[in-house]
Structures are given as C-alpha cells and as structure tokens.
Enzyme design. Sequence first.
Site, PDB file in Angstrom:
ATOM      1  N   ASP A 152      -7.637 -10.982 -47.413  1.00  0.00           N
ATOM      2  CA  ASP A 152      -6.953 -11.770 -48.449  1.00  0.00           C
ATOM      3  C   ASP A 152      -5.779 -10.927 -48.937  1.00  0.00           C
ATOM      4  O   ASP A 152      -5.971  -9.817 -49.437  1.00  0.00           O
ATOM      5  CB  ASP A 152      -7.967 -12.014 -49.583  1.00  0.00           C
ATOM      6  CG  ASP A 152      -7.357 -12.687 -50.782  1.00  0.00           C
ATOM      7  OD1 ASP A 152      -8.127 -13.129 -51.651  1.00  0.00           O
ATOM      8  OD2 ASP A 152      -6.119 -12.761 -50.871  1.00  0.00           O
ATOM      9  N   ILE A 153      -4.577 -11.417 -48.776  1.00  0.00           N
ATOM     10  CA  ILE A 153      -3.361 -10.634 -49.084  1.00  0.00           C
ATOM     11  C   ILE A 153      -3.332 -10.181 -50.544  1.00  0.00           C
ATOM     12  O   ILE A 153      -2.724  -9.157 -50.868  1.00  0.00           O
ATOM     13  CB  ILE A 153      -2.089 -11.439 -48.729  1.00  0.00           C
ATOM     14  CG1 ILE A 153      -0.881 -10.513 -48.556  1.00  0.00           C
ATOM     15  CG2 ILE A 153      -1.801 -12.533 -49.765  1.00  0.00           C
ATOM     16  CD1 ILE A 153       0.333 -11.186 -47.919  1.00  0.00           C
ATOM     17  N   ASN A 212       6.765 -22.629 -52.207  1.00  0.00           N
ATOM     18  CA  ASN A 212       7.523 -23.864 -51.967  1.00  0.00           C
ATOM     19  C   ASN A 212       8.810 -23.778 -52.778  1.00  0.00           C
ATOM     20  O   ASN A 212       9.008 -22.842 -53.545  1.00  0.00           O
ATOM     21  CB  ASN A 212       6.690 -25.111 -52.340  1.00  0.00           C
ATOM     22  CG  ASN A 212       6.253 -25.080 -53.786  1.00  0.00           C
ATOM     23  OD1 ASN A 212       7.073 -24.957 -54.693  1.00  0.00           O
ATOM     24  ND2 ASN A 212       4.960 -25.148 -54.016  1.00  0.00           N
ATOM     25  N   SER A 242       4.400 -20.636 -43.242  1.00  0.00           N
ATOM     26  CA  SER A 242       4.593 -22.003 -42.722  1.00  0.00           C
ATOM     27  C   SER A 242       3.497 -22.483 -41.789  1.00  0.00           C
ATOM     28  O   SER A 242       3.539 -23.636 -41.352  1.00  0.00           O
ATOM     29  CB  SER A 242       5.940 -22.137 -41.970  1.00  0.00           C
ATOM     30  OG  SER A 242       6.994 -22.257 -42.887  1.00  0.00           O
ATOM     31  N   THR A 243       2.507 -21.655 -41.438  1.00  0.00           N
ATOM     32  CA  THR A 243       1.515 -22.074 -40.426  1.00  0.00           C
ATOM     33  C   THR A 243       0.304 -22.760 -41.053  1.00  0.00           C
ATOM     34  O   THR A 243      -0.641 -23.091 -40.339  1.00  0.00           O
ATOM     35  CB  THR A 243       1.018 -20.881 -39.586  1.00  0.00           C
ATOM     36  OG1 THR A 243       0.239 -20.013 -40.422  1.00  0.00           O
ATOM     37  CG2 THR A 243       2.170 -20.117 -38.968  1.00  0.00           C
ATOM     38  N   GLY A 244       0.312 -22.967 -42.354  1.00  0.00           N
ATOM     39  CA  GLY A 244      -0.812 -23.680 -43.000  1.00  0.00           C
ATOM     40  C   GLY A 244      -0.392 -25.095 -43.319  1.00  0.00           C
ATOM     41  O   GLY A 244      -0.159 -25.912 -42.411  1.00  0.00           O
ATOM     42  N   ASP A 256      -0.095 -19.215 -51.692  1.00  0.00           N
ATOM     43  CA  ASP A 256       0.668 -19.316 -52.952  1.00  0.00           C
ATOM     44  C   ASP A 256      -0.307 -19.442 -54.129  1.00  0.00           C
ATOM     45  O   ASP A 256      -0.207 -18.730 -55.145  1.00  0.00           O
ATOM     46  CB  ASP A 256       1.551 -20.562 -52.857  1.00  0.00           C
ATOM     47  CG  ASP A 256       2.615 -20.658 -53.938  1.00  0.00           C
ATOM     48  OD1 ASP A 256       3.262 -21.710 -54.026  1.00  0.00           O
ATOM     49  OD2 ASP A 256       2.781 -19.676 -54.685  1.00  0.00           O
ATOM     50  N   GLY A 273      -3.036 -22.850 -50.859  1.00  0.00           N
ATOM     51  CA  GLY A 273      -2.962 -21.776 -49.849  1.00  0.00           C
ATOM     52  C   GLY A 273      -2.744 -20.396 -50.422  1.00  0.00           C
ATOM     53  O   GLY A 273      -3.278 -20.048 -51.477  1.00  0.00           O
TER      54      GLY A 273
HETATM   55  N1  APR Z   1      -4.295 -14.297 -47.964  1.00  0.00           N
HETATM   56  C1  APR Z   1      -3.592 -14.303 -46.802  1.00  0.00           C
HETATM   57  N2  APR Z   1      -3.285 -15.428 -46.117  1.00  0.00           N
HETATM   58  C2  APR Z   1      -3.718 -16.599 -46.651  1.00  0.00           C
HETATM   59  C3  APR Z   1      -4.438 -16.671 -47.873  1.00  0.00           C
HETATM   60  C4  APR Z   1      -4.729 -15.454 -48.522  1.00  0.00           C
HETATM   61  N3  APR Z   1      -5.408 -15.420 -49.686  1.00  0.00           N
HETATM   62  N4  APR Z   1      -4.714 -17.990 -48.120  1.00  0.00           N
HETATM   63  C5  APR Z   1      -4.194 -18.690 -47.108  1.00  0.00           C
HETATM   64  N5  APR Z   1      -3.603 -17.874 -46.209  1.00  0.00           N
HETATM   65  C6  APR Z   1      -2.928 -18.188 -44.953  1.00  0.00           C
HETATM   66  C7  APR Z   1      -3.232 -19.522 -44.321  1.00  0.00           C
HETATM   67  O1  APR Z   1      -4.451 -19.447 -43.586  1.00  0.00           O
HETATM   68  C8  APR Z   1      -2.039 -19.669 -43.390  1.00  0.00           C
HETATM   69  O2  APR Z   1      -2.280 -18.963 -42.187  1.00  0.00           O
HETATM   70  O3  APR Z   1      -1.539 -18.248 -45.213  1.00  0.00           O
HETATM   71  C9  APR Z   1      -0.918 -18.950 -44.146  1.00  0.00           C
HETATM   72  C10 APR Z   1       0.130 -19.877 -44.745  1.00  0.00           C
HETATM   73  O4  APR Z   1      -0.496 -21.082 -45.153  1.00  0.00           O
HETATM   74  P1  APR Z   1      -0.099 -21.786 -46.547  1.00  0.00           P
HETATM   75  O5  APR Z   1      -0.571 -20.943 -47.660  1.00  0.00           O
HETATM   76  O6  APR Z   1      -0.590 -23.190 -46.460  1.00  0.00           O
HETATM   77  O7  APR Z   1       1.486 -21.752 -46.584  1.00  0.00           O
HETATM   78  P2  APR Z   1       2.565 -22.645 -45.812  1.00  0.00           P
HETATM   79  O8  APR Z   1       2.033 -23.219 -44.543  1.00  0.00           O
HETATM   80  O9  APR Z   1       3.778 -21.781 -45.769  1.00  0.00           O
HETATM   81  O10 APR Z   1       2.789 -23.860 -46.818  1.00  0.00           O
HETATM   82  C11 APR Z   1       3.416 -23.589 -48.030  1.00  0.00           C
HETATM   83  O11 APR Z   1       1.630 -24.557 -49.263  1.00  0.00           O
HETATM   84  O12 APR Z   1       0.412 -23.525 -50.833  1.00  0.00           O
HETATM   85  C12 APR Z   1       1.454 -24.359 -50.655  1.00  0.00           C
HETATM   86  O13 APR Z   1       2.868 -23.940 -52.536  1.00  0.00           O
HETATM   87  C13 APR Z   1       2.745 -23.762 -51.144  1.00  0.00           C
HETATM   88  O14 APR Z   1       3.897 -25.815 -50.914  1.00  0.00           O
HETATM   89  C14 APR Z   1       3.720 -24.543 -50.335  1.00  0.00           C
HETATM   90  C15 APR Z   1       3.018 -24.687 -48.992  1.00  0.00           C
END
Ligand code: APR
Length: 167
Positions: free
Chosen positions: A10-11, A24, A117-119, A34, A32
């Site tokens: 977890d970052i 965003n 961007s991969t989530g 964020d 996610g």
């Molecule tokens: N630590 C590290 N990586 C994480 C964590 C964490 N605690 N939680 C999620 N991730 C990973 C996800 O598994 C994915 O591989 O971060 C990566 C990015 O996924 P998202 O968080 O969904 O971000 P993204 O795809 O860039 O979408 C951004 O999602 O959360 C919202 O506000 C954000 O609207 C924006 C969008």
Amino acid sequence: MDRIKIEQTDITRLKLDGIVNAANNSLLGGGGVDGAIHRAAGPGLLEECRALNGCNTGEAKITGAYGLPSRKVIHTVGPVWNGGNNKEEELLADAYKNSLHLALEENLETIAFPNISTGVYRFPKEKAARIAISEVRSFLEKHPELKSVTFVVFDEENLKIYKEMLG
Ligand code: APR
C-alpha cells in the site's frame, strides 16, 4: 538498474521523500489510490488541494503529506483510456515526466509511483507499464540526483507485468 524498485504494498505505508497520487482533474480526492492517500493523510491534504484549483491531465502538482509517512505528495492526473486514439499514451507519459520533473525541482531523492490510470481509468496494464518504465528509465539516466524510483504494484497482474518487464 537498481535505482528502479518494485514493491507490492500500500503506497500510503512507504516512508520516502515523495509518493505520487493517481488523482483526478479536481484534485479533491476519489477512490482507489487517491482515496487511500487522502484517508491516510487526513483533512489537511484536501484543504491544501482545494487551493491548487485542479490539475490538467498529464500535469502534476505537489503538496505536503500530512499524516502520511512520506514528506510530499505529487498529484498527477493520468488519462482515461478511450480506445487509444485520444493521445492517451502521450498523456500517460506526460504524467510520469511531469511528476519526475516536479520531484527534481523539489529536491526529492526517493519517490514511488502507483500504476497510474490502470484502475478506474482502465488503461491497459501492459501498455501503461511499458510507458512508465521507459519514462522512468530515461529520466534516471539523465538525472543521477534522483536516487530511486519505486513502482508500487498493488495487484497481482501489475506485479507480474513489472517483474517480467524489469527482468
Ligand atoms: N497503494 C498503491 N496502489 C493502489 C492503492 C494503494 N493503496 N490502491 C489502489 N492502487 C492501485 C490500483 O490497483 C491500480 O493499479 O493504483 C492503481 C491505479 O488505480 P486507481 O487508483 O483507480 O487510479 P486511476 O486508474 O488512475 O483512476 C483515477 O480513480 O480514485 C479515482 O480520484 C481518482 O478519479 C480518479 C481515478
């Protein structure tokens, strides 16, 4: 290049000079990574973000880290994947580039990226990893002052992809 590391964690738990947030355009938090970063940092982060007036896709802005163990948070906004014909690859590369430049400007020596961007934004993981690794590799070659970049892979698929690509 041992200045590039992979960690499945977890970052928000990392104690580095800076961690990068996949935000965003509003910079007002979300789900996610964020959501995790805002939860761990506490309300002070959102307050500082409010004053930043958002962030364009591909750009990056920096704040304090508040309750997080790291010193700074670099907020960048990756592109939403829309099939690949809307400059998504270029914008993702920009998000990494601008985050790296900002880290340098702020004299951060150790930073970590999530898989931007991969989530929720559905960017294909392999393509995103190739872009991320190539941007970080070429930046590190030019900037020895940046001591290390950690790719934080949260899910198994990204872990496998990064391990394969980084050998
Ligand atoms: N630590 C590290 N990586 C994480 C964590 C964490 N605690 N939680 C999620 N991730 C990973 C996800 O598994 C994915 O591989 O971060 C990566 C990015 O996924 P998202 O968080 O969904 O971000 P993204 O795809 O860039 O979408 C951004 O999602 O959360 C919202 O506000 C954000 O609207 C924006 C969008």
